[in-house]
Motif scaffolding. Structure first.
Motif, PDB file in Angstrom:
ATOM      1  N   SER A  14       0.639  -1.056   0.412  1.00 36.41           N
ATOM      2  CA  SER A  14       0.177   0.414   0.115  1.00 36.41           C
ATOM      3  C   SER A  14       1.127   1.289   0.338  1.00 36.41           C
ATOM      4  N   LYS A  15       2.457   0.939  -0.080  1.00 37.37           N
ATOM      5  CA  LYS A  15       3.456   1.970   0.815  1.00 37.37           C
ATOM      6  C   LYS A  15       3.699   2.293  -0.868  1.00 37.37           C
ATOM      7  N   THR A  16       4.209   1.240  -1.209  1.00 40.81           N
ATOM      8  CA  THR A  16       5.053   1.060  -2.660  1.00 40.81           C
ATOM      9  C   THR A  16       4.401   2.224  -2.900  1.00 40.81           C
ATOM     10  N   HIS A  17       5.285   2.902  -3.894  1.00 46.98           N
ATOM     11  CA  HIS A  17       5.107   4.184  -4.848  1.00 46.98           C
ATOM     12  C   HIS A  17       5.141   2.848  -6.446  1.00 46.98           C
ATOM     13  N   VAL A  18       4.145   4.189  -7.503  1.00 43.95           N
ATOM     14  CA  VAL A  18       4.362   2.719  -8.251  1.00 43.95           C
ATOM     15  C   VAL A  18       3.567   4.119  -9.107  1.00 43.95           C
ATOM     16  N   GLY A  19       4.972   4.252  -9.998  1.00 42.67           N
ATOM     17  CA  GLY A  19       5.015   5.861 -10.796  1.00 42.67           C
ATOM     18  C   GLY A  19       4.756   5.860 -12.384  1.00 42.67           C
ATOM     19  N   ASP A  20       4.685   5.707 -13.301  1.00 44.62           N
ATOM     20  CA  ASP A  20       4.614   5.519 -14.645  1.00 44.62           C
ATOM     21  C   ASP A  20       5.705   4.838 -14.947  1.00 44.62           C
ATOM     22  N   VAL A  21       7.069   4.748 -14.161  1.00 47.28           N
ATOM     23  CA  VAL A  21       8.077   3.240 -15.428  1.00 47.28           C
ATOM     24  C   VAL A  21       8.155   3.196 -13.878  1.00 47.28           C
ATOM     25  N   GLU A  22       8.401   3.179 -12.743  1.00 46.96           N
ATOM     26  CA  GLU A  22       8.556   2.626 -11.478  1.00 46.96           C
ATOM     27  C   GLU A  22       8.274   2.062 -10.860  1.00 46.96           C
ATOM     28  N   LEU A  23       8.587   0.517 -10.332  1.00 47.31           N
ATOM     29  CA  LEU A  23       7.689  -0.352  -9.171  1.00 47.31           C
ATOM     30  C   LEU A  23       8.630  -0.682  -7.695  1.00 47.31           C
ATOM     31  N   SER A  24       8.151  -0.135  -7.088  1.00 50.32           N
ATOM     32  CA  SER A  24       8.868   0.356  -5.978  1.00 50.32           C
ATOM     33  C   SER A  24       8.467  -0.389  -4.442  1.00 50.32           C
ATOM     34  N   TYR A  25       9.572  -1.412  -3.589  1.00 45.64           N
ATOM     35  CA  TYR A  25       9.344  -1.760  -2.240  1.00 45.64           C
ATOM     36  C   TYR A  25      10.728  -1.577  -1.637  1.00 45.64           C
ATOM     37  N   LYS A  26      11.801  -0.445  -2.360  1.00 49.32           N
ATOM     38  CA  LYS A  26      12.607   0.049  -1.756  1.00 49.32           C
ATOM     39  C   LYS A  26      12.450   0.775   0.188  1.00 49.32           C
ATOM     40  N   GLY A  27      13.317  -0.366   0.848  1.00 49.93           N
ATOM     41  CA  GLY A  27      13.330  -0.503   2.320  1.00 49.93           C
ATOM     42  C   GLY A  27      12.251  -0.993   2.984  1.00 49.93           C
ATOM     43  N   ARG A  28      11.809  -2.141   2.780  1.00 52.26           N
ATOM     44  CA  ARG A  28      10.220  -2.469   3.295  1.00 52.26           C
ATOM     45  C   ARG A  28      10.990  -3.568   4.704  1.00 52.26           C
ATOM     46  N   GLY A  29      12.124  -3.850   4.614  1.00 54.36           N
ATOM     47  CA  GLY A  29      12.483  -4.748   5.223  1.00 54.36           C
ATOM     48  C   GLY A  29      11.695  -6.339   5.505  1.00 54.36           C
ATOM     49  N   LEU A  30      11.092  -6.368   4.203  1.00 54.61           N
ATOM     50  CA  LEU A  30      10.716  -7.549   3.891  1.00 54.61           C
ATOM     51  C   LEU A  30      11.217  -9.113   3.605  1.00 54.61           C
ATOM     52  N   LYS A  31      10.631  -9.902   4.685  1.00 55.57           N
ATOM     53  CA  LYS A  31      11.477 -11.297   4.178  1.00 55.57           C
ATOM     54  C   LYS A  31      10.356 -12.170   3.334  1.00 55.57           C
ATOM     55  N   LEU A  32      11.292 -12.425   2.713  1.00 57.27           N
ATOM     56  CA  LEU A  32      10.355 -12.824   1.216  1.00 57.27           C
ATOM     57  C   LEU A  32      11.411 -14.101   0.898  1.00 57.27           C
ATOM     58  N   ASP A  33      10.870 -15.097   1.120  1.00 58.34           N
ATOM     59  CA  ASP A  33      11.495 -16.759   1.288  1.00 58.34           C
ATOM     60  C   ASP A  33      10.714 -17.170   0.810  1.00 58.34           C
ATOM     61  N   ASN A  34       9.257 -17.868   0.281  1.00 57.75           N
ATOM     62  CA  ASN A  34       9.227 -18.526  -0.783  1.00 57.75           C
ATOM     63  C   ASN A  34       7.792 -18.303  -1.376  1.00 57.75           C
ATOM     64  N   ALA A  35       7.277 -19.418  -2.568  1.00 64.90           N
ATOM     65  CA  ALA A  35       6.229 -18.123  -2.913  1.00 64.90           C
ATOM     66  C   ALA A  35       4.789 -17.597  -2.038  1.00 64.90           C
ATOM     67  N   ASP A  36       5.146 -18.326  -1.210  1.00 66.25           N
ATOM     68  CA  ASP A  36       3.972 -17.437  -0.949  1.00 66.25           C
ATOM     69  C   ASP A  36       3.965 -15.623  -0.279  1.00 66.25           C
ATOM     70  N   SER A  37       5.634 -15.913   0.360  1.00 64.95           N
ATOM     71  CA  SER A  37       5.557 -14.850   0.467  1.00 64.95           C
ATOM     72  C   SER A  37       5.984 -13.680  -0.351  1.00 64.95           C
ATOM     73  N   VAL A  38       5.952 -14.011  -1.676  1.00 67.39           N
ATOM     74  CA  VAL A  38       6.119 -12.861  -2.757  1.00 67.39           C
ATOM     75  C   VAL A  38       4.694 -12.400  -3.862  1.00 67.39           C
ATOM     76  N   LYS A  39       3.575 -14.025  -3.351  1.00 66.65           N
ATOM     77  CA  LYS A  39       2.353 -13.487  -3.987  1.00 66.65           C
ATOM     78  C   LYS A  39       1.625 -12.567  -4.687  1.00 66.65           C
ATOM     79  N   GLN A  40       1.521 -11.504  -3.419  1.00 67.81           N
ATOM     80  CA  GLN A  40       1.005 -10.391  -3.760  1.00 67.81           C
ATOM     81  C   GLN A  40       2.358  -9.556  -4.937  1.00 67.81           C
ATOM     82  N   MET A  41       3.591  -9.442  -4.788  1.00 73.27           N
ATOM     83  CA  MET A  41       4.148  -8.666  -5.287  1.00 73.27           C
ATOM     84  C   MET A  41       4.613  -9.097  -6.300  1.00 73.27           C
TER      85      MET A  41
END
Length: 566
Positions: A14-41
């Protein structure tokens, strides 16, 4: 996937900035281990039309998660920028290469043409470089403009693999009609050392397109610095050169000085904490006089530079209209030297460009031994040590008469005397000009001092000495600015006016003839005013060393003052 993790990812998205050309997850501190953890990404990536920039930095990515994200990237042919620094925190080093390979394979499959790839702060080591090796060689990187690999722990092995990949990319892209034009290369804190730096230097020489090079804190000594210096000359559009916290010493500094004088667009030079030392600083000053019209910043901090050498540098930057910053902090000026430098820069109306001198190390201890390891004996092509700065007679002399004359010159240099100098006769000047290798400034200095040591007031001897030393110096000064500065440095080292890092150089006992020959040459038109300024600084501040020849010293000071104020 745990409810808490889903909530965390949902909030991050919800905080991810989506501009015209960029998708950013910068500095969210997400622990992305498996398929479920990145499903929405992954859903976000798939639905983003025209994705050109993807920011994943500041999260932690596992192998399975990387594979799933990679699958989504296979359809993103418009992707250009991958900001993927600091995205493996807490991961085993063995996890990183397969994760990188998955992402790289996806980029290649998608048909993307990257312009920026940032994998800094991932500490993936040599194996991590192998994880992106195929990507770097592929058409996905033919268009690469910026490569950022800061603080990745590549080591010598990784640096060598990286150099090979860049070379292959340039080869293949050139064959396709659009050669790789990399502009920004950043690889600080990677323990590249000499071998890694030398391998990369060869790739840089081939590229010829670099505008920024940042390679601080890599444990590079003079062999690697010399290789990089050579490579930089092949990149004429270079704007920024940052080699902070490596080890230049005299050889590396002189090589770099020779290189940077050719870089007319160079704006920022950071050689701080590089042990350029006084001789190196003066060589760099020579390059400043000869080129670098757009220079804005020069950092020579923490380099064991003495007061007089710092003054020479300050005077060399005087004419740089765009200069904003000169950093000479942390050197060996002493309290009085710091004040003298400030006053000198104020008098040149550039005082506001001088950085703080608060960390000055104080005047160096004259008895302190140098720990430099650059003092190997110079050898000719056959591995035989050169003698007295004169080329072997068998290599350059033909005919009995010339061979005899050459032997007499060798005899004089082996045992200098007025009688031996006069015995050389009318061919004396020709022999000196032909046989003394002026590209070797240390040998030229030795020959100069030997000739001038036989000075006598007797007119014939006096004339022979002045004619010989003038001819020698005229030829020495016909070379580049940096070569001329190095020659003056060598003379000052031999006379005891400048401390050298080379333990094998022994100061001579200063004789009136040494100073009188210098005084006579300094009055001639061939003697550059720049070098007269350098010599005047050292002579005027080291008068006590020359007290045994006070009359000759005063004559030299007077002549130098006339040349520098004319």
């Amino acid at each position: 996937m745990a409810t808490g993790d889903i909530a965390q990812l949902t909030e991050a998205l919800s905080k991810t900035h989506v501009g015209d050309v960029e998708l950013s997850y910068k500095g969210r501190g997400l622990k992305l281990d498996n398929a479920d953890s990145v499903k929405q990404m992954v859903q976000e990536i798939e639905q983003f039309q025209g994705l050109q920039s993807l920011r994943l930095e500041g999260n932690t990515l596992g192998v399975e998660a990387a594979q799933v994200i990679a699958k989504a990237l296979e359809a993103k042919s418009e992707l250009q920028q991958c900001h993927w620094s600091d995205m493996f925190t807490g991961r085993l080093r063995t996890e990183i290469p397969p994760a990188l390979k998955s992402l790289g394979n996806a980029l290649m499959m998608s048909g993307a043409r990257l312009t920026q790839l940032d994998l800094s702060d991932n500490a993936f080591g040599p194996d991590g470089v192998k994880g992106i090796e195929t990507l770097l060689k592929s058409s996905a990187c033919y268009t690469l403009l910026e490569l950022r690999l800061n603080n990745c722990g590549m080591g010598i092995g990784g640096g060598t693999v990286l150099a090979s990949a860049l070379t292959e990319c340039h080869k293949q892209s050139s064959a396709s009609g659009s050669p790789l034009r990399l502009k920004v290369f950043i690889a600080g804190r990677n323990r590249l050392e000499n071998d890694g730096a030398t391998a990369l230097a060869q790739a840089f020489k081939l590229l010829g397109s670099l505008e920024e090079v940042h390679m601080p804190q890599n444990g590079i000594n003079h062999p690697g610095i010399t290789a990089l210096a050579s490579a930089m000359q092949h990149n004429p559009n270079l704007h920024i050169l940052n080699l902070n916290d490596n080890t230049f010493t005299k050889r590396g500094s002189i090589a770099m000085a020779e290189a940077i004088k050719h870089l007319q667009y160079l704006k920022v030079i950071n050689f701080g904490d590089c042990l350029v030392r006084s001789e190196g600083a003066i060589a760099i000053a020579g390059a400043l006089k000869e080129g670098l019209p757009l220079l804005r910043e020069l950092n020579l901090s923490f380099g064991e530079i003495c007061e007089v050498a710092a003054l020479v540098v300050a005077k060399a930057v005087q004419g740089k209209a765009g200069l904003e910053k000169l950093d000479l902090n942390g050197n060996c000026l002493g309290e009085e030297g710091c004040e003298t430098l400030r006053e000198a820069m104020e008098s040149m109306n550039i005082g506001d460009m001088l950085c703080s001198l608060s960390d000055d190390e104080g005047e160096p201890d004259d008895d302190e031994d140098s720990d430099d390891d650059d003092d190997e004996e110079e050898k000719n092509e056959d591995g035989v040590e050169k003698e007295n700065g004169v080329n072997g007679t068998q290599d350059v002399i033909e005919g009995k008469e010339e061979l005899q004359c050459s032997s007499e010159l060798m005899s004089f240099l082996s045992s200098p005397s007025a009688e031996n100098l006069l015995s050389l006769g009318a061919k004396r000047i020709q022999l000196i000009e032909q046989q003394v290798d002026v590209s070797d400034v240390n040998k030229v200095s030795e020959v100069f001092l030997k000739i001038s040591s036989v000075y006598e007031d007797e007119p014939e001897v006096k004339q022979a000495v002045f004619e010989s030393t003038d001819a020698l110096m005229k030829k020495a000064f016909s070379k580049s600015h940096s070569q001329s500065y190095s020659f003056i440095c060598s003379l000052m080292v031999n006379l005891g006016l400048l401390k050298s890092e080379d333990k094998k150089i022994k100061k001579v006992s200063v004789l009136p003839g040494h100073l009188l020959a210098l005084e006579h040459a300094a009055a001639q038109e061939f003697f550059p005013v720049d070098q007269a300024c350098v010599l005047e600084e050292f002579v005027s501040r080291n008068g006590k060393i020359l007290e045994s020849c006070s009359t000759a010293r005063d004559a030299l000071k007077s002549t130098l003052a006339k040349r520098t104020t004319a």
